[in-house]
Design an enzyme around this catalytic site. Sequence first.
Site, mmCIF file in Angstrom:
data_model
loop_
_atom_site.group_PDB
_atom_site.id
_atom_site.type_symbol
_atom_site.label_atom_id
_atom_site.label_comp_id
_atom_site.label_asym_id
_atom_site.label_seq_id
_atom_site.Cartn_x
_atom_site.Cartn_y
_atom_site.Cartn_z
ATOM 1 C CE LYS A 68 78.730 44.634 -3.817
ATOM 2 N NZ LYS A 68 78.004 45.125 -4.988
ATOM 3 C CG ASP A 162 70.793 44.438 -9.761
ATOM 4 O OD1 ASP A 162 69.573 44.711 -9.748
ATOM 5 O OD2 ASP A 162 71.441 44.177 -8.737
HETATM 6 P P1 ADP Z 1 74.646 44.920 -3.438
HETATM 7 O O1 ADP Z 1 75.389 44.149 -4.487
HETATM 8 O O2 ADP Z 1 74.636 44.188 -2.145
HETATM 9 O O3 ADP Z 1 73.300 45.388 -3.911
HETATM 10 P P2 ADP Z 1 75.585 47.640 -3.797
HETATM 11 O O4 ADP Z 1 76.897 47.779 -4.467
HETATM 12 O O5 ADP Z 1 74.365 47.933 -4.602
HETATM 13 O O6 ADP Z 1 75.503 46.215 -3.100
HETATM 14 O O7 ADP Z 1 75.587 48.601 -2.514
HETATM 15 C C1 ADP Z 1 74.500 48.613 -1.592
HETATM 16 C C2 ADP Z 1 74.209 50.054 -1.159
HETATM 17 O O8 ADP Z 1 75.371 50.638 -0.544
HETATM 18 C C3 ADP Z 1 73.857 51.000 -2.320
HETATM 19 O O9 ADP Z 1 72.486 50.958 -2.633
HETATM 20 C C4 ADP Z 1 74.306 52.358 -1.762
HETATM 21 O O10 ADP Z 1 73.311 52.885 -0.924
HETATM 22 C C5 ADP Z 1 75.518 52.005 -0.909
HETATM 23 N N1 ADP Z 1 76.778 52.181 -1.681
HETATM 24 C C6 ADP Z 1 77.350 51.270 -2.488
HETATM 25 N N2 ADP Z 1 78.487 51.703 -3.048
HETATM 26 C C7 ADP Z 1 78.671 52.964 -2.576
HETATM 27 C C8 ADP Z 1 79.695 53.976 -2.777
HETATM 28 N N3 ADP Z 1 80.738 53.759 -3.588
HETATM 29 N N4 ADP Z 1 79.545 55.147 -2.128
HETATM 30 C C9 ADP Z 1 78.471 55.361 -1.321
HETATM 31 N N5 ADP Z 1 77.484 54.458 -1.090
HETATM 32 C C10 ADP Z 1 77.571 53.268 -1.704
HETATM 33 MG MG MG Z 2 72.741 46.813 -5.254
#
Ligand code: ADP
Ligand code: MG
Length: 313
Positions: A68, A162
């Site tokens: 991320k 959230d």
């Molecule tokens: P943001 O803070 O931008 O909302 P998220 O952490 O919610 O970011 O991640 C955005 C999207 O990425 C999630 O809705 C999911 O679809 C995908 N995602 C996030 N973390 C993972 C993970 N560890 N494994 C697989 N997909 C992930």
């Molecule tokens: Mg998110």
Amino acid sequence: RAIVRDIDMLEEQNPSIKPVPTPEVDPTMFEKRFLKKVLKLGEGHFGKVELCRYDPRGDGTGELVAVKSLKPERRDEQNSDLWCEIDILRKLYHENIVKYKGICCEEGSAMKLIMEYLPAGSLKEYLPQNKAKTGLKMLLRYAVQICKGMEYLGSQNYIHRDLAARNVLVENQNTVKIGDFGLTKSIKESKGYYTVKDDLESPVFWYAPECLVHCKFYKASDVWSFGVTMYELLTYCESACNPVEEFRKMIGPAQGQMTLTKLVNVLEEGRRLPCPTNCPLVVYAEMKKCWESTPERRIGFKGLITVFEQMLT
Ligand code: ADP
Ligand code: MG
């Protein structure tokens, strides 16, 4: 041999040149050069998440990880927020919370958070595609797991802020985990709530009245969001009847601040999201307990766990 002896002797006479043993490599520090992007997994308001292979040997055998980082346009304003998220996730250990693996921070490049990769993505992607094999029992099991993760989070004095289907990740058919701690805040035990300053991009349709009206977040405010998440579960995250659409139908056309005002009005009139198609009334009744107007009157995560587990036996 003579040379080795000489070096030994020199070191003895001059301890400062003696080599210090190399420190153990820190397994939570990921090197940028070994992190190979495979594909983009998703993106939210602040960040983007990519699937990468961490491949120090360079032979394609390295492990897959979720990485991320902040969107480039967000970097300056939100960098400290990602640090907060990292700092929180690092301290959380629970089977229903996504596992922290480490960070990648090198000079001149943006900070990255490395997590375990959950191949099925979030409930928002998973549920619409797996409706047939996900019956009510399974949905209730997911609900229990989300509550357990949230109960743990609360026990560590954090509020999530959230909780939504898009932020619940699917490990496999039987297990879900809470991900995305981007808005999570620590609360002081004595105070019991957190006050926000910025509510411009808040997920308002997941928010309880006290969050919308007074910008105050309690553990019970997460319970309200859980109720909305539960609604998403029972509608299999179908976009046609998602919470945003349903609330928009209730409040009529509105933009910006007006959306908030109208939303507060319908909630104060006691109106709530409808019972999803095929959702048993006893399950809907629990959702409604999450949507009691005042935080004190709402059910808690412990109570929800008990009720859902009873329904499962
Ligand atoms: P943001 O803070 O931008 O909302 P998220 O952490 O919610 O970011 O991640 C955005 C999207 O990425 C999630 O809705 C999911 O679809 C995908 N995602 C996030 N973390 C993972 C993970 N560890 N494994 C697989 N997909 C992930
Ligand atoms: Mg998110």
